[in-house]
Design a protein around this motif. Structure first.
Motif, PDB file in Angstrom:
ATOM      1  N   THR A 128      52.376  51.573  44.230  1.00  0.00           N
ATOM      2  CA  THR A 128      53.825  51.420  44.379  1.00  0.00           C
ATOM      3  C   THR A 128      54.238  49.985  44.687  1.00  0.00           C
ATOM      4  O   THR A 128      55.064  49.408  43.986  1.00  0.00           O
ATOM      5  N   GLY A 129      53.709  49.414  45.766  1.00  0.00           N
ATOM      6  CA  GLY A 129      54.072  48.033  46.100  1.00  0.00           C
ATOM      7  C   GLY A 129      55.556  47.887  46.343  1.00  0.00           C
ATOM      8  O   GLY A 129      56.140  48.603  47.140  1.00  0.00           O
ATOM      9  N   GLU A 188      56.182  46.651  51.665  1.00  0.00           N
ATOM     10  CA  GLU A 188      54.802  46.988  51.285  1.00  0.00           C
ATOM     11  C   GLU A 188      54.158  45.774  50.607  1.00  0.00           C
ATOM     12  O   GLU A 188      54.855  44.860  50.126  1.00  0.00           O
ATOM     13  N   TYR A 221      51.766  45.001  44.735  1.00  0.00           N
ATOM     14  CA  TYR A 221      50.522  45.406  44.082  1.00  0.00           C
ATOM     15  C   TYR A 221      50.311  44.787  42.705  1.00  0.00           C
ATOM     16  O   TYR A 221      49.470  45.226  41.926  1.00  0.00           O
ATOM     17  N   LYS A 277      46.250  55.670  40.427  1.00  0.00           N
ATOM     18  CA  LYS A 277      45.113  55.187  41.210  1.00  0.00           C
ATOM     19  C   LYS A 277      43.796  55.729  40.673  1.00  0.00           C
ATOM     20  O   LYS A 277      42.802  55.009  40.563  1.00  0.00           O
ATOM     21  N   ARG A 315      42.176  47.155  46.138  1.00  0.00           N
ATOM     22  CA  ARG A 315      42.954  48.018  47.035  1.00  0.00           C
ATOM     23  C   ARG A 315      42.740  47.669  48.511  1.00  0.00           C
ATOM     24  O   ARG A 315      43.683  47.732  49.302  1.00  0.00           O
ATOM     25  N   ARG A 316      41.544  47.313  48.892  1.00  0.00           N
ATOM     26  CA  ARG A 316      41.259  47.182  50.320  1.00  0.00           C
ATOM     27  C   ARG A 316      40.540  45.893  50.724  1.00  0.00           C
ATOM     28  O   ARG A 316      40.273  45.719  51.928  1.00  0.00           O
ATOM     29  N   ASN A 324      50.535  48.985  53.995  1.00  0.00           N
ATOM     30  CA  ASN A 324      49.832  47.705  54.083  1.00  0.00           C
ATOM     31  C   ASN A 324      50.544  46.671  54.938  1.00  0.00           C
ATOM     32  O   ASN A 324      49.883  45.834  55.560  1.00  0.00           O
TER      33      ASN A 324
HETATM   34  O1  LIG Z   1      52.004  50.777  47.591  1.00  0.00           O
HETATM   35  C1  LIG Z   1      51.314  51.799  47.472  1.00  0.00           C
HETATM   36  O2  LIG Z   1      50.738  52.179  46.456  1.00  0.00           O
HETATM   37  C2  LIG Z   1      51.082  52.635  48.712  1.00  0.00           C
HETATM   38  O3  LIG Z   1      52.200  52.730  49.460  1.00  0.00           O
HETATM   39  C3  LIG Z   1      49.965  52.020  49.491  1.00  0.00           C
HETATM   40  O4  LIG Z   1      48.918  52.164  48.670  1.00  0.00           O
HETATM   41  P1  LIG Z   1      47.430  51.960  49.168  1.00  0.00           P
HETATM   42  O5  LIG Z   1      47.235  52.864  50.364  1.00  0.00           O
HETATM   43  O6  LIG Z   1      46.655  52.358  47.943  1.00  0.00           O
HETATM   44  O7  LIG Z   1      47.303  50.503  49.527  1.00  0.00           O
END
Ligand SMILES: O=C(O)[C@H](O)COP(=O)(O)O
Length: 253
Positions: free
Chosen positions: A25-26, A91, A94, A102, A118-119, A188
């Motif tokens: 989403t971002g 957020e 992304y 995902k 992602r992390r 995030n």
């Molecule tokens: O922006 C998104 O996709 C979610 O709100 C957070 O996604 P993530 O947990 O995959 O970072």
């Protein structure tokens, strides 16, 4: 509590329409689902039941966080408190992953690349083209930002850098005035703040996930250090289960 004069409540928005669809989403401004609205109301109810009544609220400029704050504050009968909004609580952007599934991204690029994007702390996804469907270029709420400041992608380190000025300039003064502060934001941007508060390493932050809609309470000492590392969720069992689900989201079919 003299040894913990400051109370900070972090609240990730309730489930969004793209959380439900398992899409990155971002900065895309999607709405809450019915479940997400229910989560926001429950978050407000937990605050009210625990006597954690916000005196001020800070949100991002995205509707999922704004609506979560409105619903939670109304449920806590604190709908009347001042609210400040900032893109700095948005957020994480992304990048080119915005709008992508995902699970499909995991399947297409593999576990290592998926987890890096992602992390990891310092590896951003590919940038989003300014003319892409889910770009925020030209969005009215960001027109005051110099073009080079508007992100086209972000890693968590980028989020820390753009969030902390707001933390120091807007949130900390409210805390130091003795106010109970609610920050209604995103997975995030809250991970970035928690990393700062708890002094979590660039490596260890990869393992931290924040569930939707469950208030996370930090009681901070005079130096704004958490008296309980990691804070305290108002529903710890639900938070642990939901955080594990966030971690596994890439695998959701
Ligand atoms: O922006 C998104 O996709 C979610 O709100 C957070 O996604 P993530 O947990 O995959 O970072």
């Amino acid at each position: 509590m003299a040894d913990a004069p400051y109370t900070l409540v972090l609240l990730r928005h309730g489930e969004s329409e793209w959380n439900e669809k398992n899409l990155f989403t971002g900065w895309v401004d999607v709405d809450l689902t019915e479940k997400g609205r229910g989560e926001a109301l429950r978050g407000g109810r937990l605050l009210r039941e625990q006597g954690l009544l916000p005196d001020v609220c800070h949100t991002s400029v995205l509707r999922r966080a704004i609506k979560t704050s409105v619903l939670a504050l109304d449920e806590a009968d604190r709908h009347w408190v001042p609210v400040r909004r900032s893109w700095r609580l948005n957020e994480r952007h992304y990048g080119a992953l915005q709008g992508k599934d995902k699970a499909q991204t995991l399947a297409e690029f593999g576990e290592e690349q998926f987890m890096l994007w992602r992390r990891s702390y310092d590896t951003p996804p590919p940038p989003l083209a300014d003319d892409a469907e889910f770009s925020q270029v030209g969005d009215a709420r960001y027109l005051d930002l110099p073009p080079e400041v508007l992100p086209r992608t972000e890693c968590l380190a980028d989020v820390v850098v753009r969030m902390l000025p707001y933390w120091y300039d807007a949130v900390v003064p409210d805390l130091r005035r003795g106010q109970t502060v609610l920050v209604a934001a995103h997975g995030n941007s809250l991970r970035a703040l928690v990393k700062h508060l708890d002094g979590i390493s660039d490596t260890d932050i990869a393992g931290l996930n924040i569930p939707t809609g469950i208030p996370l309470v930090y009681r901070l000492d005079a130096d704004l250090r958490p008296t309980v590392p990691g804070g305290e969720y108002l529903d710890p069992e639900a938070a642990a289960t939901a955080a594990a689900a966030v971690a596994a989201q890439g695998r959701k079919r």
